[in-house]
Structure formats: structure tokens, C-alpha cells
Write an enzyme that holds these catalytic residues in place. Structure first.
Site, short mmCIF file in Angstrom:
data_model
loop_
_atom_site.label_atom_id
_atom_site.label_comp_id
_atom_site.label_asym_id
_atom_site.label_seq_id
_atom_site.Cartn_x
_atom_site.Cartn_y
_atom_site.Cartn_z
CE LYS A 135 -3.54 5.20 -1.84
NZ LYS A 135 -4.49 5.87 -2.75
CE1 TYR A 157 -3.75 2.45 0.62
CE2 TYR A 157 -2.39 3.28 2.42
CZ TYR A 157 -3.48 3.40 1.57
OH TYR A 157 -4.29 4.51 1.68
#
Lengths: 258, 228
Positions: free
Chosen positions: A165, A161
Site C-alpha cells: 500500500k 499489506y
């Protein structure tokens, strides 16, 4: 009424991943700013609450089936907005993998898990940009990516994640330069906000949520609509006409040195 | 000065990775290199190759300098087909994940992982959106694993060098086209070999004194881009 009334009056915006959480809040904030809000969701039946929130805030909701991993769906969503409303002023890419709140066992997992994250947050970031480009060029509009503080500081629990990002931050910085001559602005917001996962945690692990809140100088997690929405609307508005290539950390002061 | 520690170099087939490997080899370091033709996104193949090279032992240092060359081709994103985007941006991300994951299995406690990347994200570069996207992804992936691997006293740091230095290492540009990175001026320091600069930092990070440095970015561009 919260938000920035009238700032996006008559403007057309697509918000992906708008069924819940930050996406819903941002969509509602665009509504309160007077926008026509394309609510991009995988399952249209899941968008009713968001549509109601946009309408209640004063905007015009348009529910669009838009699984961003499906090139045809995201293209059709954009085309539909342009066909029905004649323009596209901003795209806010907020959708994330359904596994984004899960812990990743980096040392033992496989590329399949990476693909879950990358297809939504990396590839769709590129593809939405390409699909929206002719319309954003015409409107001299804005592309906004909803990133995360995890994409700046790196998360032990969520390395994939974090990485995807971060991809969005690198993308923003380069694309802002590439699209600057077209007067299309490209920015990102890194929010710390209440999400469905955190709502769940509030019930299951209230002490953990309290600890997180204790780290925030302003003493609370952000509200998607009233805390994260307005800065997002601002970045897509004419008022931010000289702002591009930036990541705005909206975290109540939790992250101050990123 | 030669190091007695064993160093695994991933990405030694070209550019700065090749020059680093050559320099370490020529000074007598104990070296392991993954075959340059190996598909770094193939976890099974990378793991197998590492096991055959390392045997039952471990490595003390891992140097990872692997960006797919297609990322250096300057092109607007709207001109890219999906397969081109994938190769230029996402392949290197997958390769970084697989390389780090597989290297972890052969890394000694207290080991050092050093990623080498081009310094393109601080400024952003038009035409190199895939490269900038990949570089920031890999840099933050390194920070995440730095947090994970600290319990084994493994440090993970990133060194960034100018794009030309990353692409070419010690070699002349020849016919290689190096994209222009928008910087304000010349490096603050006099020119020198970027490979020497990087080797110096690798050696520094390998010292016990650097055991508390992890998750950081060291920019070895002689003061060309000074981070805000």
C-alpha cells in the site's frame, strides 16, 4: 440519494476489486454521480450485487471480468469500455490480494506470499496505468489508487499489506509529476472503512471492533458508499482538476498526523 | 570514532553502501559485508552467506543500502516492459524483504537496523516512478518491522539522502547520469560529505540514548527537501 449527483454524468470509470467492500461502495458512489461504471471483478457472477447497487444509485453498470494479475484481462476490460462507450475518464484500482486481511509472519514467510500481494497491488498498479494511459490522456482523466492508512503508518500484523500500500503512495507521487503535462491526475485515498473482514470481525470479535471504533474521533468506521465513495468520486471529477499527487486519508479523524 | 560493535553492511557493492562500508572499515569497525554479487532476493543464499560470515555469533548493527541500479534510469512508465518494471521497482522490494528477514536471524537483542534510501518520494520524480515506488515500499516495510521487533529492543530506522549521494557515495559522478530531482533550491546548510552525515547518524542511532527511536525517517540532505 447520497453522493455527488451528476458530477460524473456520462463519464466512464473502471473500478477494480468492485465485488464487495470498499470497491462496491465506490462503484455505487460513481453510479450516484451518473457514471458508466465498469465493475472489474475476477468472477463476474460475484458482481451482481454491485451492479444492482450502481443501477439503483442511478449509474450504468458494466460487469467486466478483470483479474488484475492477468494482463490480457485488464487490457480487455479497458478496451471493452472504450469500444462500447467511446471513452475512459477514470480508473480506480481497488483490488487487493485475497490474503490481504491475513496476518503475515514476516520472519518466516517466503517470497511466494510477497508475490500474492505485489502482483495485485504493485504490478497491477503499474500495468493498469500503462494500459489506461492513451485513453486517460485523451480524456484528461484521473487515476485513483485505493491505498490504506496501513501503507503510511506500517502495520505490525500486516507488513506486506502495509508495504504494497505504501508502494501505491510512492507511485502516485512520482506518476503525478510524470503525467502532469498530459493533464492526467493521479491520487490515492487511504480509507478506514467497513470491509468484509471487519463485518466478520463484528460477529466474531465485537469488542475488538468497538475498540477500533473508539479510536475514531467520529466514533464509527466509514461506510464504503457514503463515506469513502464521495471523496473518491470527487478526486476523479473535474472539481478536483487542480489536485494531483495526493493521498487523501478518509478515516473519520483516526489518522491525523500521517 | 571506531565502534567495537559488529556491523553488517548489505549493499556495499556500490554507491553510498560502498562508501559507508569503506569508511567503517578504515576506522577499524568490526565489519561484515555480504558479497556484492549475491542475489539479495535469494533467501536461501543470503541466509547461508550470513551464517557462514557470522557463525554462531550475532551482529549489533545492520546497514541496508540496496537499490537495484536499474531504478536510477529515467524513463516514462509507459516505455517499460514488464521485466524492466520488475527489475527497476519490485526487485529492490524483494531484496529489502529478504535482507531484513535474514538479518533478523543474526541480529542481537537491542540491535540497530538502519536503512539508507534516496529522498525522492517527498517530491516525486517524473521518470523515476519505479524508484519512488520501491523507496516508499521499503520505508514502510521498515516501519512495520520496527513495530514487530521492538519486543527484542531492536530499533529500525531509515535515513534518506539526496539521490546523487545515494548513487555515488564518495565517488565523482564520472559518466554516471544522475536524474534531476525537482527541489526548490539549494540545501539550507553548506555542502559536506553525505557519507559523513550518514555515518554520524548511524553512530547516533547506535547509542543507548537512541534506544527509544524506532520507525522514524531521518532526512540527511542538509535541508534540501524539508518534509511537510
Amino acid at each position: 440519494m447520497s453522493g455527488l449527483p451528476g458530477l460524473m454524468e456520462g463519464r466512464v470509470v473502471l473500478v477494480t476489486g468492485a465485488a464487495a467492500g470498499v470497491g462496491r461502495g465506490v462503484a455505487a458512489a460513481f453510479g450516484s454521480a451518473g457514471a458508466i461504471v465498469g465493475i472489474g471483478v475476477r468472477r463476474p457472477e460475484a458482481a451482481e450485487e454491485t451492479a444492482a447497487a450502481v443501477a439503483a444509485a442511478g449509474g450504468t453498470p458494466v460487469i467486466l471480468q478483470c483479474d488484475v494479475t492477468d494482463a490480457a484481462q485488464s487490457a480487455a476490460a479497458i478496451e471493452l469500455l472504450v469500444r462500447d462507450f467511446g471513452r475512459l475518464d477514470a480508473v480506480v484500482h481497488n483490488a487487493v490480494s485475497g490474503r490481504s486481511s491475513e496476518a503475515t509472519d514476516f520472519e518466516n514467510t517466503t517470497l511466494d506470499e510477497w508475490e500474492d500481494h505485489a502482483s495485485v497491488t504493485v504490478r497491477a498498479t503499474w500495468r493498469l496505468a500503462v494500459q489506461a494511459y492513451p485513453y486517460l490522456q485523451k480524456s484528461q482523466g484521473a487515476y485513483l489508487l485505493m491505498s490504506s492508512p496501513a501503507g503510511i503508518e506500517g502495520s505490525e500484523r500486516a507488513p506486506f499489506y502495509s508495504a504494497v500500500k505504501a508502494a501505491q503512495r510512492g507511485f502516485v507521487r512520482a506518476l503525478a509529476r510524470e503525467w502532469g503535462p498530459d493533464h492526467i491526475r493521479v491520487n490515492s485515498v487511504a480509507p478506514l472503512a467497513i470491509s468484509p473482514a471487519l463485518e466478520n470481525m463484528k460477529i466474531l470479535e465485537p469488542e475488538r471492533v468497538k475498540r477500533i471504533e473508539g479510536l475514531v474521533p467520529l466514533g464509527r468506521l466509514g461506510d464504503p458508499e457514503t463515506d469513502i465513495g464521495p471523496p473518491s468520486v470527487f478526486l476523479c471529477s473535474d472539481e478536483a482538476r487542480y489536485v494531483t499527487g495526493q493521498t487523501l486519508v478518509v478515516s473519520g479523524g483516526r489518522f491525523t498526523s500521517l | 570514532m571506531a565502534s567495537s560493535a559488529s556491523t553488517l553492511v548489505i549493499g556495499s557493492g556500490s554507491g553510498i553502501g560502498s562508501s559507508i562500508a569503506q569508511r567503517l572499515r578504515s576506522r577499524g569497525d568490526s565489519m561484515i559485508e555480504l558479497p556484492p554479487t549475491l542475489d539479495l532476493t535469494n533467501a536461501e543464499a543470503v541466509g547461508e552467506s550470513l551464517r557462514s560470515l557470522v557463525g554462531s555469533g550475532t551482529v549489533d548493527r545492520v546497514v541496508l543500502a540496496a537499490i537495484d541500479p536499474s531504478a536510477f534510469r529515467s524513463a516514462p512508465i509507459i516505455s517499460l516492459a514488464e521485466a524492466e518494471w520488475d527489475q527497476a521497482a519490485e526487485y529492490s522490494m524483494r531484496a529489502a524483504f529478504v535482507s531484513l528477514q535474514q538479518a533478523y536471524a543474526v541480529l542481537a537483542d537491542g540491535g540497530r537496523v538502519i536503512l539508507i534510501l534516496p529522498t525522492v518520494v517527498a517530491t516525486g520524480v517524473a521518470g523515476l516512478v519505479p524508484l519512488c515506488t520501491a523507496v516508499e515500499t521499503i520505508r514502510v516495510m521498515a516501519k512495520a518491522v520496527a513495530r514487530r521487533w521492538g519486543t527484542r529492543s531492536i530499533t529500525v530506522n531509515t535515513i534518506e539522502v539526496e539521490l546523487a549521494a545515494f548513487m555515488l557515495g564518495d565517488n565523482d559522478a564520472g559518466e554516471t547520469e544522475v536524474p534531476v530531482v525537482p527541489v526548490l533550491g539549494q540545501p539550507a546548510l553548506p555542502p559536506a560529505s553525505a557519507v559523513d552525515d550518514v555515518i554520524g547518524l548511524i553512530d547516533m542511532l547506535a547509542t543507548p540514548a537512541a534506544g527509544a527511536i524506532t520507525g522514524t525517517l531521518l532526512v540527511a540532505d542538509r535541508g534540501t527537501v524539508m518534509q511537510p
